[in-house]
Design an enzyme around this catalytic site. Structure first.
Site, PDB file in Angstrom:
ATOM      1  N   HIS A 171      -9.116   2.719  -2.328  1.00 54.56           N
ATOM      2  CA  HIS A 171      -7.690   2.424  -2.174  1.00 54.56           C
ATOM      3  C   HIS A 171      -7.163   1.510  -3.277  1.00 54.56           C
ATOM      4  O   HIS A 171      -7.017   0.305  -3.083  1.00 54.56           O
ATOM      5  CB  HIS A 171      -7.465   1.784  -0.795  1.00 54.56           C
ATOM      6  CG  HIS A 171      -6.071   1.336  -0.527  1.00 54.56           C
ATOM      7  ND1 HIS A 171      -4.953   2.045  -0.937  1.00 54.56           N
ATOM      8  CD2 HIS A 171      -5.597   0.230   0.138  1.00 54.56           C
ATOM      9  CE1 HIS A 171      -3.871   1.399  -0.550  1.00 54.56           C
ATOM     10  NE2 HIS A 171      -4.230   0.296   0.094  1.00 54.56           N
ATOM     11  N   CYS A 208       0.379   2.768   6.308  1.00 57.32           N
ATOM     12  CA  CYS A 208       0.771   1.405   6.643  1.00 57.32           C
ATOM     13  C   CYS A 208       0.789   0.596   5.355  1.00 57.32           C
ATOM     14  O   CYS A 208       0.296   1.043   4.323  1.00 57.32           O
ATOM     15  CB  CYS A 208      -0.214   0.790   7.632  1.00 57.32           C
ATOM     16  SG  CYS A 208      -1.907   0.684   6.979  1.00 57.32           S
ATOM     17  N   CYS A 260       0.807  -1.226   0.000  1.00 53.95           N
ATOM     18  CA  CYS A 260       0.000   0.000   0.000  1.00 53.95           C
ATOM     19  C   CYS A 260       0.839   1.275   0.000  1.00 53.95           C
ATOM     20  O   CYS A 260       0.297   2.372  -0.169  1.00 53.95           O
ATOM     21  CB  CYS A 260      -0.932   0.000   1.196  1.00 53.95           C
ATOM     22  SG  CYS A 260      -1.974  -1.480   1.276  1.00 53.95           S
TER      23      CYS A 260
END
Length: 437
Positions: free
Chosen positions: A392, A422, A99
């Protein structure tokens, strides 16, 4: 290293962000159903070049990321170069940090500019959760390899006869950590329990995210950083993120059942970010190069840091580990920041990291610091909403956050912003951005 590390070139130039752009983000299997990440990456990069008016031949380096990679095109960066009018001599390579992938792409371009090997580069990422690499079973994969070496039809038929019907079933991409078997949502549940994050707190953060994102869209502040996307079969255009709830009401959130720990859990689909398709990119160059081209930078990269922790428990604490490093390298404190933008993978993960920002015990025992970073002023935090609302696309989120933060800092007359995320594998990323009045 935690001492101040100025990010400047050998000539004393700062690292400038000249422009940033993204596609609208779309929930899985909606507006971009059937559109590969490569096409989304080409789309946003082409539009970025058009909007800045820069000669594509001036781009010396493109670093792009894709988390859900397609075997037929493993180097998405090079495919984007070849498909967007840049010189065939433009260097291009792909990165993956889950990510935090486009944070890594930005860091790599910045390092090349600081080293003096390039002056102009593009960093970004794209992902599609709608076009996935569907695999085959291990038994079938081994049989296919052996068949390729078999010399006769009889040998091939004998190999095929050893397969069972279940061996022929397709295998979807894994949604769990390879080393632990845990899903991201399982980790979010761990964090909710470890740090005492209630269901009500998670739902409230999710509601806030949607409410602020809806206000951002309705006020028009996102228009210049989000392009209108036309994708095959070119029947409809998408000009806004289709996950943002413009009618979000807090009472709606309590109706959903837990998605991971069905009996005792608090993490739901509503207080988590959804699977999403999209792409984002930023144009970077040395400060003097921007000046010579007559371009006004959006802002500058003041510092960055990456972190890694164990994956067995509470592994989504990247912001709590990476942010102190980034702030120290920038020579600033939490109180000096104008804005803080933290990736909202899950409301539980976000709230846990905020707790640790303010924890002296965590600072002493885990970071070796005398005191905590401090309490985060919610008036500075995710002021335009976050990933729970926007969605996302794994590799694109960092570039979205950077562009969004730079533009908001400019609207506020300048200042410092922290962007942090994160990532799977116990990884984390943080960057301090600066906009001068």
């Amino acid at each position: 290293m935690s001492e101040v590390l100025p990010l400047i070139t050998r000539r004393g130039d700062r690292i400038a962000f000249v422009s940033g752009l993204r596609t609208p983000f779309a929930r899985q299997a909606t507006a971009y159903h059937g559109v590969p990440a490569i096409e989304l990456g080409k789309l946003v990069t082409s539009e970025l070049l058009v909007r800045t008016g820069i000669d594509p031949e001036l781009i010396e380096l493109l670093v792009f990321g894709q988390v859900v990679q397609m075997p037929e095109a493993p180097n998405i960066a090079r495919e984007i170069v070849l498909g967007t009018g840049m010189s065939v001599h433009t260097d291009a390579y792909s990165v993956s940090r889950a990510c935090a992938t486009s944070f890594q792409a930005v860091a790599n371009v910045a390092e090349s500019i600081m080293a003096g090997t390039v002056e102009v580069g593009i960093a970004g990422g794209a992902d599609s959760s709608s076009v996935l690499p569907i695999g085959v079973s291990k038994a079938l994969a081994r049989t296919l390899v052996d068949m390729n070496k078999a010399r006769t039809l009889g040998q091939k038929l004998r190999l095929l006869s050893g397969l069972r019907p279940k061996d022929l079933l397709p295998v979807a991409p894994a949604v769990a950590e390879y080393s632990t078997g845990l899903r991201m949502g399982d980790t979010a549940e761990q964090m909710a329990k470890t740090y005492g994050i209630t269901r009500e707190e998670q739902d409230e953060l999710a509601h806030r995210s949607h409410k602020l994102a809806a206000q951002a869209w309705e006020s028009g502040v996102l228009r210049d950083e989000v392009m209108t996307a036309y994708v095959p079969p070119y029947e409809k255009a998408l000009s806004e993120d289709n996950n943002v709830r413009h009618d979000s009401a807090i009472e709606q959130y309590s109706r959903l059942r837990p998605a991971f720990d069905r009996r005792h859990g608090t993490v739901t689909a509503a207080n988590s970010t959804p699977l999403t398709d999209g792409a984002a990119a930023v144009l970077m160059m040395s400060e003097s190069k921007a000046k010579s081209l007559g371009l006004t930078p959006l802002g500058y990269l003041r510092s960055y840091a990456f972190s890694a922790i164990g994956v067995q428990r509470d592994m989504l604490l990247g912001p709590a580990y990476a942010s102190p490093l980034a702030l120290a390298r920038a020579g600033v404190a939490l109180a000096d920041l104008t804005l803080i933008d933290m990736h909202e993978a899950f409301a539980a993960q976000t709230l846990a990291n905020l707790k640790l920002f303010a924890s002296d015990e965590f600072a002493r025992n885990q970071l070796g610091r005398n005191a905590a970073l401090g309490e985060v002023d919610r008036a500075k935090f995710n002021v335009l909403g976050g990933s729970i609302a926007y969605g996302h696309p794994f590799a694109a989120t960092g570039a979205r956050m950077i562009t969004q933060t730079l533009n908001e800092l400019r609207r506020r007359g300048g200042g410092l912003g922290l962007t942090t995320a994160c990532a799977a594998g116990g990884l984390g990323a943080a960057m301090v951005l600066e906009v001068t009045p």
